[in-house]
Design an enzyme around this catalytic site. Structure first.
Site, PDB file in Angstrom:
ATOM      1  N   HIS A 163       0.793  -1.236   0.000  1.00  0.00           N
ATOM      2  CA  HIS A 163       0.000   0.000   0.000  1.00  0.00           C
ATOM      3  C   HIS A 163       0.820   1.278   0.000  1.00  0.00           C
ATOM      4  O   HIS A 163       0.250   2.375   0.029  1.00  0.00           O
ATOM      5  CB  HIS A 163      -0.974  -0.016   1.187  1.00  0.00           C
ATOM      6  CG  HIS A 163      -0.308  -0.125   2.528  1.00  0.00           C
ATOM      7  ND1 HIS A 163      -0.993   0.064   3.705  1.00  0.00           N
ATOM      8  CD2 HIS A 163       0.979  -0.406   2.883  1.00  0.00           C
ATOM      9  CE1 HIS A 163      -0.170  -0.099   4.734  1.00  0.00           C
ATOM     10  NE2 HIS A 163       1.025  -0.384   4.249  1.00  0.00           N
ATOM     11  N   HIS A 164       2.150   1.179  -0.004  1.00  0.00           N
ATOM     12  CA  HIS A 164       2.981   2.382  -0.084  1.00  0.00           C
ATOM     13  C   HIS A 164       3.432   2.685  -1.512  1.00  0.00           C
ATOM     14  O   HIS A 164       4.228   3.604  -1.724  1.00  0.00           O
ATOM     15  CB  HIS A 164       4.217   2.241   0.809  1.00  0.00           C
ATOM     16  CG  HIS A 164       3.913   2.043   2.259  1.00  0.00           C
ATOM     17  ND1 HIS A 164       3.032   2.848   2.944  1.00  0.00           N
ATOM     18  CD2 HIS A 164       4.360   1.116   3.157  1.00  0.00           C
ATOM     19  CE1 HIS A 164       2.946   2.433   4.204  1.00  0.00           C
ATOM     20  NE2 HIS A 164       3.743   1.387   4.348  1.00  0.00           N
ATOM     21  N   ALA A 165       2.942   1.937  -2.485  1.00  0.00           N
ATOM     22  CA  ALA A 165       3.268   2.209  -3.885  1.00  0.00           C
ATOM     23  C   ALA A 165       2.275   3.224  -4.447  1.00  0.00           C
ATOM     24  O   ALA A 165       1.063   3.028  -4.376  1.00  0.00           O
ATOM     25  CB  ALA A 165       3.244   0.928  -4.707  1.00  0.00           C
ATOM     26  N   GLN A 204      -0.034   3.912   7.574  1.00  0.00           N
ATOM     27  CA  GLN A 204      -1.086   4.436   6.702  1.00  0.00           C
ATOM     28  C   GLN A 204      -0.891   3.946   5.268  1.00  0.00           C
ATOM     29  O   GLN A 204       0.235   3.897   4.758  1.00  0.00           O
ATOM     30  CB  GLN A 204      -1.100   5.966   6.707  1.00  0.00           C
ATOM     31  CG  GLN A 204      -2.341   6.532   6.033  1.00  0.00           C
ATOM     32  CD  GLN A 204      -2.086   7.822   5.263  1.00  0.00           C
ATOM     33  OE1 GLN A 204      -0.998   8.067   4.768  1.00  0.00           O
ATOM     34  NE2 GLN A 204      -3.121   8.650   5.161  1.00  0.00           N
ATOM     35  N   ASN A 239      -0.706   5.087   2.365  1.00  0.00           N
ATOM     36  CA  ASN A 239      -0.560   6.369   1.671  1.00  0.00           C
ATOM     37  C   ASN A 239      -0.602   6.243   0.152  1.00  0.00           C
ATOM     38  O   ASN A 239      -1.186   7.075  -0.534  1.00  0.00           O
ATOM     39  CB  ASN A 239       0.720   7.084   2.124  1.00  0.00           C
ATOM     40  CG  ASN A 239       1.986   6.254   1.932  1.00  0.00           C
ATOM     41  OD1 ASN A 239       1.947   5.028   1.776  1.00  0.00           O
ATOM     42  ND2 ASN A 239       3.124   6.922   1.968  1.00  0.00           N
TER      43      ASN A 239
END
Length: 300
Positions: free
Chosen positions: A119-121, A160, A162
């Site tokens: 989920h940080h991509a 998070q 992000n």
């Protein structure tokens, strides 16, 4: 049948400082098989996601430079590990696993990827051990090709989501919900549709009270036709990067709340495993295994 994406490429070797958290990708399937939660028929081996689907969520220039190992040194450092063809191949397989699990979830109600939750991509860059966003790629596929009109992302990793928030910031068909450590990575957070930042040391009782209130409310208001669940276990008190204080049992109750809500409301759910960096690998494996045990209990 509970369908689970798994490939030996998930165990792609990294330099010594990165090998420890990778062990879970080998130990988790072994544990689930040993205890009889699943059998070999539950597993499937995904191929590589196609480029055409990658660029539904990522800028074509970023993908081409990533694939050809042409990112700058600064861009590579931001992702957290050295790049190689094998690493990029691994990312493509993980994303295909999540996409195929989404399709299986439409059929069986639930499906899970042993890896994923990247989920940080972002659309144009990678961060925090994430190069391609598997949840975004699968969600965009469902929106484009499977007549799904509303997706809810339930991101309960300690960090998070992000990248996911940025990818869908202008897409009203995807509601992003992230409940995370407020003072944890990333320091500069994006804006999800709903962000709940928790203070350091948040325990089972406080965490579960918030989730038990927010999730049913979101399901009623958003009316999702599909849920992507980022079920990172870095919320554990024993996690080296987490800063929250959940027990293994509290993490299991978290997963029960999500899976039971999806089952009760007949919403297909696909779970990616996300992070987990406890000093004791047994804590990581046990917490992840609980997600699969609960899926079997509620759905099969």
């Amino acid at each position: 049948m509970l369908k689970i994406a798994y490939s030996s490429i998930y165990r792609h070797p990294l330099p010594d400082e990165h090998r420890f958290p990778m062990i879970k990708y080998e130990l988790l399937p072994e544990q689930l098989l040993y205890e009889g939660t699943v059998n070999e028929e539950n597993f499937f081996e995904p191929g590589a996601i196609s480029e055409s689907l990658i660029i539904l969520s990522h800028e074509a220039d970023y993908w081409q430079r990533l694939r050809n190992l042409q990112l700058t040194r600064k861009e590579e450092i931001r992702t957290g590990f050295p790049h190689s063809k094998e690493l990029i191949d691994r990312e493509q397989v993980i994303c295909e696993g999540t996409l195929q699990c989404a399709l299986y979830a439409l059929e069986y109600g639930v499906a899970m990827n042993i890896a994923g939750g990247t989920h940080h991509a972002f659309t144009d860059r990678g961060e925090g051990f994430c190069l391609l966003n598997d949840i975004a790629i699968a969600a965009n596929y469902l929106l484009k090709y499977h007549h799904i009109n509303k997706v809810l992302v339930v991101d309960l990793d300690v960090h998070q989501g992000n990248g996911t928030a940025q990818i869908f910031q202008d897409n009203p068909q995807v509601f992003t919900f992230s409940m995370h450590g407020e003072r944890n990575y990333p320091l500069q957070k994006e804006r999800s549709d709903l962000d709940i930042g928790l203070p350091d040391g948040t325990d089972d009782r406080a965490y579960l009270k918030v989730l038990s209130y927010q999730l049913p409310k979101l399901i009623e208001e958003v009316a999702p036709e599909f849920v992507f669940f980022q079920s990172g276990v870095d919320v554990l008190a024993s996690d080296r990067l987490g800063k929250l204080s959940l027990t293994v049992q509290g993490c299991k109750e978290r997963d029960r709340i999500v899976l039971e809500a999806c089952k009760t409301n007949r919403i297909p759910v696909m779970a990616s495993m996300g992070g987990g960096y406890s000093s004791k690998v047994s804590h990581i494996v046990e917490a992840h295994a609980n997600t699969y045990r609960l899926a079997q209990f509620y759905y099969f």
